[in-house]
Design an enzyme around this catalytic site. Structure first.
Site, PDB file in Angstrom:
ATOM      1  N   CYS A 136       1.074  -1.187  -0.305  1.00  0.00           N
ATOM      2  CA  CYS A 136      -0.122  -0.144   0.486  1.00  0.00           C
ATOM      3  C   CYS A 136       0.585   0.921  -0.245  1.00  0.00           C
ATOM      4  O   CYS A 136       0.436   2.620   0.022  1.00  0.00           O
ATOM      5  CB  CYS A 136      -0.838   0.111   1.578  1.00  0.00           C
ATOM      6  SG  CYS A 136      -2.002  -1.190   1.453  1.00  0.00           S
ATOM      7  N   HIS A 261      -4.245   8.345   6.881  1.00  0.00           N
ATOM      8  CA  HIS A 261      -3.143   6.780   5.689  1.00  0.00           C
ATOM      9  C   HIS A 261      -4.710   6.543   6.232  1.00  0.00           C
ATOM     10  O   HIS A 261      -5.524   5.768   5.140  1.00  0.00           O
ATOM     11  CB  HIS A 261      -2.348   5.879   6.508  1.00  0.00           C
ATOM     12  CG  HIS A 261      -2.397   4.379   5.719  1.00  0.00           C
ATOM     13  ND1 HIS A 261      -2.239   4.436   4.083  1.00  0.00           N
ATOM     14  CD2 HIS A 261      -2.725   3.431   5.625  1.00  0.00           C
ATOM     15  CE1 HIS A 261      -1.717   3.379   4.077  1.00  0.00           C
ATOM     16  NE2 HIS A 261      -2.481   2.289   5.117  1.00  0.00           N
ATOM     17  N   LYS A 290     -10.396   7.910   2.281  1.00  0.00           N
ATOM     18  CA  LYS A 290     -10.674   6.380   2.119  1.00  0.00           C
ATOM     19  C   LYS A 290     -12.522   5.764   2.263  1.00  0.00           C
ATOM     20  O   LYS A 290     -12.799   4.838   1.708  1.00  0.00           O
ATOM     21  CB  LYS A 290     -10.040   5.931   3.011  1.00  0.00           C
ATOM     22  CG  LYS A 290      -7.970   5.276   2.370  1.00  0.00           C
ATOM     23  CD  LYS A 290      -7.463   4.374   3.021  1.00  0.00           C
ATOM     24  CE  LYS A 290      -6.008   4.621   2.215  1.00  0.00           C
ATOM     25  NZ  LYS A 290      -5.619   5.597   2.495  1.00  0.00           N
ATOM     26  N   HIS A 295     -10.085   2.516  -0.628  1.00  0.00           N
ATOM     27  CA  HIS A 295      -8.327   1.731  -0.032  1.00  0.00           C
ATOM     28  C   HIS A 295      -7.293   1.218  -1.889  1.00  0.00           C
ATOM     29  O   HIS A 295      -7.577   0.003  -2.359  1.00  0.00           O
ATOM     30  CB  HIS A 295      -7.962   0.983   0.771  1.00  0.00           C
ATOM     31  CG  HIS A 295      -6.365   1.217   0.733  1.00  0.00           C
ATOM     32  ND1 HIS A 295      -5.703   1.308   0.275  1.00  0.00           N
ATOM     33  CD2 HIS A 295      -5.891   0.459   1.927  1.00  0.00           C
ATOM     34  CE1 HIS A 295      -4.533   1.381   0.684  1.00  0.00           C
ATOM     35  NE2 HIS A 295      -4.196   0.399   1.615  1.00  0.00           N
ATOM     36  N   PHE A 350       1.064   3.449   4.955  1.00  0.00           N
ATOM     37  CA  PHE A 350       1.626   2.866   5.605  1.00  0.00           C
ATOM     38  C   PHE A 350       1.756   1.348   4.780  1.00  0.00           C
ATOM     39  O   PHE A 350       0.398   1.312   4.335  1.00  0.00           O
ATOM     40  CB  PHE A 350       1.412   2.685   6.969  1.00  0.00           C
ATOM     41  CG  PHE A 350       1.680   4.529   7.292  1.00  0.00           C
ATOM     42  CD1 PHE A 350       2.537   4.985   7.434  1.00  0.00           C
ATOM     43  CD2 PHE A 350       0.306   4.714   8.091  1.00  0.00           C
ATOM     44  CE1 PHE A 350       2.867   5.677   7.825  1.00  0.00           C
ATOM     45  CE2 PHE A 350       0.941   5.601   8.695  1.00  0.00           C
ATOM     46  CZ  PHE A 350       2.317   6.739   7.884  1.00  0.00           C
ATOM     47  N   PHE A 352       1.742  -3.157   4.470  1.00  0.00           N
ATOM     48  CA  PHE A 352       2.346  -4.518   5.766  1.00  0.00           C
ATOM     49  C   PHE A 352       4.086  -4.883   5.392  1.00  0.00           C
ATOM     50  O   PHE A 352       4.859  -4.224   4.868  1.00  0.00           O
ATOM     51  CB  PHE A 352       1.760  -5.724   4.828  1.00  0.00           C
ATOM     52  CG  PHE A 352       0.650  -6.104   4.859  1.00  0.00           C
ATOM     53  CD1 PHE A 352      -0.463  -5.473   5.909  1.00  0.00           C
ATOM     54  CD2 PHE A 352      -0.438  -6.741   4.240  1.00  0.00           C
ATOM     55  CE1 PHE A 352      -1.936  -5.256   6.432  1.00  0.00           C
ATOM     56  CE2 PHE A 352      -1.899  -7.130   3.744  1.00  0.00           C
ATOM     57  CZ  PHE A 352      -2.069  -6.189   4.956  1.00  0.00           C
TER      58      PHE A 352
END
Length: 365
Positions: A136, A261, A290, A295, A350, A352
């Site tokens: 992302c 985010h 979002k 997203h 941000f 994973f």
């Protein structure tokens, strides 16, 4: 050492909420969401999802052509192309697999992450190209790289493309993680129950020369906390924002607004707002877009950078839609569009694995 300043001189945006950047900013400010309840991908799984109403692959080339037409360039032959995408050509491969009930006719060149630059290069000639796939943060990192090579004098022009489409594999993967909401997401709300996965396209032309409509790309901050495969760490987010401020020699109080985010998942929202409060206190205006766009994964950094640029151009702070019961009391969540003097905006992405990127944009000084 910075040799050149970096300017955003042209941009295009396509997502489920709108088909151009001007309309996208309007629907964000009026809180008209592009998220719809869907069982398109799995009949037994209801999810809130953001599907683009036009052929996104066709739009990709058309919108790049519009950027070129609106630029001071005759062609892209001295321009670097940088792609940010989470899943590359996975949708095409998946469609081919289900069509043939076999993997044998899948074209590898149309599957991998640089499949997007491959398609673009069939129509336009670039000096070189590079692709980022960091989940992302993909297009945020693509933008960060563009900032680095222009500011250091390596390139004068960089075209950044954030791009991701949806497929069963993508939707199913997030569903398996238990992070998809069946409704429109509610970033930073006590009653949030997950994110809305979506598709989208964001294109930005960055240059070392200023034009009348330029917004300055002032810096980028990175961190890689490697805290957990999927769970974020507030210290990683805080470090990325601190590093972005350092690029321009700013203090936390210099930031006019943070485009968060803000995915609507419990882990992300609580971690991000903790990092923001730790560094900025509670007074800085904060919102996530979002619940309007969904997203858009690898495209999110580029789309939200565009929204930040338009916010600076119009001097309007964007609202956090669908927020009724804020989790962190006392934070300055923006609940409706607000005209205000805006000098600098941070836009957070941000991912994973603890990959964190914060982009800094500002008015021309």
């Amino acid at each position: 050492m910075q040799i050149n300043r970096v300017f955003v001189n042209s941009y295009r945006a396509v997502c489920s909420a709108a088909l151009n950047a001007e309309d996208l900013f309007k629907v964000v400010c009026t809180q008209k969401s592009g998220i719809k309840t869907s069982t398109t991908f799995y009949a037994d799984k209801t999810v809130g999802i953001g599907i683009v109403k036009v052929d996104l692959e066709k739009s990709l080339l058309e919108e790049i052509g519009t950027v070129l037409k609106n630029s001071n360039l005759d062609n892209f032959e001295e321009t670097l192309l940088v792609i940010g995408s989470s899943v590359g050509g996975m949708r095409l491969s998946e469609e081919k697999y289900f069509q043939d009930n076999s993997y044998k006719n899948i074209n590898p060149a149309l599957h991998v992450i640089d499949s997007i630059s491959y398609k673009i290069s069939q129509k336009y000639t670039f000096k070189d190209d590079l692709s980022f796939s960091t989940a992302c943060t993909s297009s945020a990192n693509a933008l960060g790289y563009a900032y680095e090579v222009i500011s250091k004098g390596v390139y004068k022009n960089v075209l950044v493309v954030g791009y991701d489409t949806l497929c069963k594999t993508t939707v199913g993967g997030f569903y398996a993680l238990g992070v998809l909401s069946a409704n429109r997401c509610k970033p930073f709300d006590k009653n949030r129950d997950g994110m809305n996965v979506a598709e989208g396209l964001g294109i930005l032309l960055l240059q070392n020369k200023q034009i009348d409509t330029s917004v300055e790309f002032c810096g980028v901050g990175y961190s890689s906390d490697a805290f957990h495969m999927t769970q974020p760490n507030p210290e990683g987010a805080k470090k990325a924002m601190q590093n972005a401020l350092t690029c321009k020699g700013l203090q936390p109080e210099d930031i006019s607004y943070i485009n968060a985010h803000g995915t609507g998942t419990k882990a992300n929202d609580s971690s991000e707002i903790s990092a923001i409060e730790s560094l900025f206190g509670k007074s800085v205006p904060v919102s996530s877009t979002k619940s309007i766009t969904g997203h858009t994964l690898g495209a999110a950094g580029a789309l939200e950078a565009i929204l930040s640029v338009v916010s600076l151009q119009k001097q309007i702070i964007m609202p956090n839609s669908n927020l009724e019961y804020p989790e962190a009391e006392g934070m300055n969540y923006v609940l409706k569009a607000e005209e205000k003097e805006i000098n600098y905006i941070l836009s957070n992405s941000f991912a994973f694995g603890g990959n964190n990127t914060s982009l800094l944009f500002g008015t021309i000084k």
